[in-house]
Design a protein around this motif. Structure first.
Motif, PDB file in Angstrom:
ATOM      1  N   PRO A 173       0.826  -1.221   0.000  1.00 33.69           N
ATOM      2  CA  PRO A 173       0.000   0.000   0.000  1.00 33.69           C
ATOM      3  C   PRO A 173       0.855   1.263   0.000  1.00 33.69           C
ATOM      4  CG  PRO A 173       0.151  -0.881   2.215  1.00 33.69           C
ATOM      5  CD  PRO A 173       0.938  -1.821   1.331  1.00 33.69           C
ATOM      6  N   ILE A 174       1.562   1.479  -1.111  1.00 38.59           N
ATOM      7  CA  ILE A 174       2.469   2.622  -1.195  1.00 38.59           C
ATOM      8  C   ILE A 174       2.106   3.444  -2.430  1.00 38.59           C
ATOM      9  CG2 ILE A 174       4.873   3.357  -1.379  1.00 38.59           C
ATOM     10  CD1 ILE A 174       5.648   0.643  -0.190  1.00 38.59           C
ATOM     11  N   ALA A 175       1.847   4.713  -2.239  1.00 36.37           N
ATOM     12  CA  ALA A 175       1.493   5.590  -3.356  1.00 36.37           C
ATOM     13  C   ALA A 175       2.644   5.649  -4.360  1.00 36.37           C
ATOM     14  CB  ALA A 175       1.177   6.987  -2.831  1.00 36.37           C
ATOM     15  N   GLY A 176       2.298   5.500  -5.636  1.00 37.89           N
ATOM     16  CA  GLY A 176       3.303   5.563  -6.686  1.00 37.89           C
ATOM     17  C   GLY A 176       3.945   4.232  -7.009  1.00 37.89           C
ATOM     18  N   LEU A 177       3.614   3.190  -6.255  1.00 35.65           N
ATOM     19  CA  LEU A 177       4.192   1.866  -6.489  1.00 35.65           C
ATOM     20  C   LEU A 177       3.113   0.949  -7.058  1.00 35.65           C
ATOM     21  CD1 LEU A 177       6.780   0.155  -6.126  1.00 35.65           C
ATOM     22  CD2 LEU A 177       5.891  -0.540  -3.904  1.00 35.65           C
ATOM     23  N   ASP A 178       3.245   0.581  -8.318  1.00 36.18           N
ATOM     24  CA  ASP A 178       2.249  -0.257  -8.989  1.00 36.18           C
ATOM     25  C   ASP A 178       2.834  -1.645  -9.250  1.00 36.18           C
ATOM     26  OD1 ASP A 178       0.179  -1.344 -10.386  1.00 36.18           O
ATOM     27  OD2 ASP A 178       0.482  -0.153 -12.206  1.00 36.18           O
ATOM     28  N   LEU A 179       2.386  -2.611  -8.462  1.00 34.50           N
ATOM     29  CA  LEU A 179       2.840  -3.992  -8.635  1.00 34.50           C
ATOM     30  C   LEU A 179       1.673  -4.896  -9.007  1.00 34.50           C
ATOM     31  CD1 LEU A 179       5.289  -4.279  -5.593  1.00 34.50           C
ATOM     32  CD2 LEU A 179       5.872  -3.988  -7.998  1.00 34.50           C
ATOM     33  N   LEU A 185       5.543  -9.766  -9.714  1.00 37.44           N
ATOM     34  CA  LEU A 185       6.961  -9.976  -9.985  1.00 37.44           C
ATOM     35  C   LEU A 185       7.119 -11.426 -10.412  1.00 37.44           C
ATOM     36  CD1 LEU A 185       6.740  -8.155  -7.090  1.00 37.44           C
ATOM     37  CD2 LEU A 185       9.165  -7.909  -7.609  1.00 37.44           C
ATOM     38  N   SER A 186       7.853 -11.664 -11.481  1.00 36.51           N
ATOM     39  CA  SER A 186       7.976 -13.026 -11.999  1.00 36.51           C
ATOM     40  C   SER A 186       9.417 -13.327 -12.366  1.00 36.51           C
ATOM     41  CB  SER A 186       7.074 -13.225 -13.218  1.00 36.51           C
ATOM     42  OG  SER A 186       7.464 -12.364 -14.275  1.00 36.51           O
ATOM     43  N   GLY A 187       9.712 -14.630 -12.441  1.00 37.20           N
ATOM     44  CA  GLY A 187      11.054 -15.040 -12.815  1.00 37.20           C
ATOM     45  C   GLY A 187      11.195 -16.551 -12.774  1.00 37.20           C
ATOM     46  N   PRO A 188      12.341 -17.058 -13.228  1.00 35.92           N
ATOM     47  CA  PRO A 188      12.555 -18.507 -13.306  1.00 35.92           C
ATOM     48  C   PRO A 188      13.017 -19.102 -11.978  1.00 35.92           C
ATOM     49  CG  PRO A 188      14.452 -17.359 -14.185  1.00 35.92           C
ATOM     50  CD  PRO A 188      13.453 -16.292 -13.826  1.00 35.92           C
ATOM     51  N   LEU A 189      12.813 -20.403 -11.854  1.00 33.88           N
ATOM     52  CA  LEU A 189      13.286 -21.166 -10.702  1.00 33.88           C
ATOM     53  C   LEU A 189      14.547 -21.928 -11.077  1.00 33.88           C
ATOM     54  CD1 LEU A 189      10.098 -22.766  -9.116  1.00 33.88           C
ATOM     55  CD2 LEU A 189      11.824 -21.491  -7.867  1.00 33.88           C
ATOM     56  N   ALA A 225      14.312 -18.426  -6.702  1.00 30.38           N
ATOM     57  CA  ALA A 225      13.636 -17.679  -7.760  1.00 30.38           C
ATOM     58  C   ALA A 225      14.061 -16.222  -7.669  1.00 30.38           C
ATOM     59  CB  ALA A 225      12.123 -17.794  -7.618  1.00 30.38           C
ATOM     60  N   ALA A 226      14.589 -15.697  -8.767  1.00 34.12           N
ATOM     61  CA  ALA A 226      14.955 -14.287  -8.845  1.00 34.12           C
ATOM     62  C   ALA A 226      13.856 -13.577  -9.632  1.00 34.12           C
ATOM     63  CB  ALA A 226      16.312 -14.120  -9.524  1.00 34.12           C
ATOM     64  N   LEU A 227      13.004 -12.844  -8.935  1.00 39.19           N
ATOM     65  CA  LEU A 227      11.816 -12.248  -9.535  1.00 39.19           C
ATOM     66  C   LEU A 227      12.002 -10.747  -9.738  1.00 39.19           C
ATOM     67  CD1 LEU A 227       9.196 -13.970  -7.184  1.00 39.19           C
ATOM     68  CD2 LEU A 227      10.270 -14.899  -9.242  1.00 39.19           C
ATOM     69  N   ALA A 228      11.348 -10.231 -10.760  1.00 36.62           N
ATOM     70  CA  ALA A 228      11.421  -8.797 -11.031  1.00 36.62           C
ATOM     71  C   ALA A 228      10.094  -8.320 -11.597  1.00 36.62           C
ATOM     72  CB  ALA A 228      12.557  -8.491 -12.009  1.00 36.62           C
ATOM     73  N   SER A 229       9.800  -7.045 -11.371  1.00 34.11           N
ATOM     74  CA  SER A 229       8.607  -6.440 -11.962  1.00 34.11           C
ATOM     75  C   SER A 229       8.888  -6.118 -13.424  1.00 34.11           C
ATOM     76  CB  SER A 229       8.242  -5.165 -11.202  1.00 34.11           C
ATOM     77  OG  SER A 229       9.281  -4.199 -11.353  1.00 34.11           O
ATOM     78  N   GLU A 283      11.659  -3.129  -9.163  1.00 33.42           N
ATOM     79  CA  GLU A 283      11.367  -3.923  -7.967  1.00 33.42           C
ATOM     80  C   GLU A 283      11.866  -5.346  -8.201  1.00 33.42           C
ATOM     81  OE1 GLU A 283       8.762  -0.591  -8.613  1.00 33.42           O
ATOM     82  OE2 GLU A 283       8.681  -2.501  -9.687  1.00 33.42           O
ATOM     83  N   ARG A 284      12.594  -5.881  -7.235  1.00 37.88           N
ATOM     84  CA  ARG A 284      13.167  -7.223  -7.359  1.00 37.88           C
ATOM     85  C   ARG A 284      12.945  -7.991  -6.056  1.00 37.88           C
ATOM     86  NH1 ARG A 284      16.659  -3.582  -8.309  1.00 37.88           N
ATOM     87  NH2 ARG A 284      17.958  -4.153  -6.521  1.00 37.88           N
ATOM     88  N   LEU A 285      12.659  -9.271  -6.202  1.00 35.55           N
ATOM     89  CA  LEU A 285      12.465 -10.120  -5.033  1.00 35.55           C
ATOM     90  C   LEU A 285      13.200 -11.440  -5.260  1.00 35.55           C
ATOM     91  CD1 LEU A 285       9.167 -10.606  -3.051  1.00 35.55           C
ATOM     92  CD2 LEU A 285      10.710 -12.520  -3.434  1.00 35.55           C
ATOM     93  N   THR A 286      14.100 -11.766  -4.355  1.00 33.25           N
ATOM     94  CA  THR A 286      14.818 -13.039  -4.418  1.00 33.25           C
ATOM     95  C   THR A 286      14.282 -13.947  -3.324  1.00 33.25           C
ATOM     96  OG1 THR A 286      16.818 -11.956  -5.250  1.00 33.25           O
ATOM     97  CG2 THR A 286      17.062 -14.165  -4.344  1.00 33.25           C
ATOM     98  N   LEU A 287      13.767 -15.099  -3.740  1.00 35.63           N
ATOM     99  CA  LEU A 287      13.163 -16.054  -2.812  1.00 35.63           C
ATOM    100  C   LEU A 287      13.894 -17.382  -2.919  1.00 35.63           C
ATOM    101  CD1 LEU A 287      10.816 -17.022  -0.930  1.00 35.63           C
ATOM    102  CD2 LEU A 287       9.540 -17.552  -3.028  1.00 35.63           C
ATOM    103  N   SER A 288      14.325 -17.930  -1.778  1.00 36.38           N
ATOM    104  CA  SER A 288      14.949 -19.254  -1.772  1.00 36.38           C
ATOM    105  C   SER A 288      14.337 -20.078  -0.646  1.00 36.38           C
ATOM    106  CB  SER A 288      16.468 -19.145  -1.591  1.00 36.38           C
ATOM    107  OG  SER A 288      16.792 -18.670  -0.294  1.00 36.38           O
TER     108      SER A 288
END
Length: 238
Positions: free
Chosen positions: A156-162, A166-170, A179-183, A188-193
């Motif tokens: 819930p942040i003004a100016g941030l449209d997600l 965010l998507s990416g390969p496993l 998974a290294a995900l990006a918008s 915006e980037r999200l790394t999930l392990s």
């Protein structure tokens, strides 16, 4: 072979076929290793060849009510494989395969599930699978990871449209699935392990591009300023 002996053998084979055909799915889940892989359900109905899992979950991920069946072809190859599918107008379609033998995990998963509670402090709403496969060996290390995932983040942040997520390969990295995900913008980037026991680590980084208002909003949500923008790190278990 006498006629009586032939009838005895035929009766025994018929009884065996009847037992296999009507073997309860509830018992098959425990036998296949599904419960060890994190599959639970409020109720399990039907046989091993045509069963139903009511309010099923994979760890903390809700799957809804899914149809499930053991694969006879996989059994011939020595693999315990359970095909599952969901057709739900409200939740959407979901389908894939659960592997109970070593390596354990899922394969060819397509569809969407919600993520109640998100990823700790990261407000993830839904998780979408796109040809996703993740399997772990007996030691809990990543043996195979393929396909893509997409996370819908509701920050819930003004100016941030997600809204497009965010998507990416496993892939496998250092014994964990990662998974290294990006918008779409790449800002915006999200790394999930995560490992075979469902323990995850996530790092969400946002480039504020010299926007003091957004920087202040992110700081209020627990993000810390770093070289790659504002970063929020969290860990937990699926």
């Amino acid at each position: 072979m006498s006629a009586r002996r032939r009838w005895t053998v035929a009766a025994a084979l018929f009884a065996l076929l009847l037992l296999v055909a009507t073997f309860p799915m509830r018992l098959a889940l425990a036998w296949s290793g599904a419960t060890d892989a994190g599959i639970t359900a409020r109720d399990v109905r039907g046989s091993v060849w045509s069963g139903e899992l009511v309010d099923a979950r994979l760890g903390a991920l809700p799957l809804g009510t899914v149809r499930a069946a053991l694969s006879p072809l996989a059994l011939l190859g020595g693999d315990i494989q359970l095909a599952f599918s969901r057709t739900d107008d409200r939740l959407g379609a979901l389908a894939g395969r659960l592997h109970g033998s070593n390596p354990r995990g899922v394969s060819e998963v397509n569809g969407t599930t919600s993520m109640s509670g998100g990823l700790g402090m990261i407000p993830v709403d839904t998780l979408r699978f796109e040809g996703t496969s993740v399997q772990f060996d007996a030691a809990g290390k990543c043996a195979r990871a393929a396909g893509r995932i997409q996370l819908a983040v509701t920050a819930p942040i003004a100016g941030l449209d997600l809204s497009r997520g965010l998507s990416g390969p496993l892939r496998c990295a250092n014994g964990r699935a990662q998974a290294a995900l990006a918008s779409q913008s790449g800002m915006e980037r999200l790394t999930l392990s995560f490992d075979g026991k469902g323990a995850y680590r996530a790092q969400f980084a946002i480039n504020v591009d010299r926007d003091p208002a957004m920087a202040a909003a992110l700081a209020a949500l627990g993000f810390r300023a770093g070289s790659g923008g504002f970063v929020l790190t969290t860990s937990g278990r699926f």
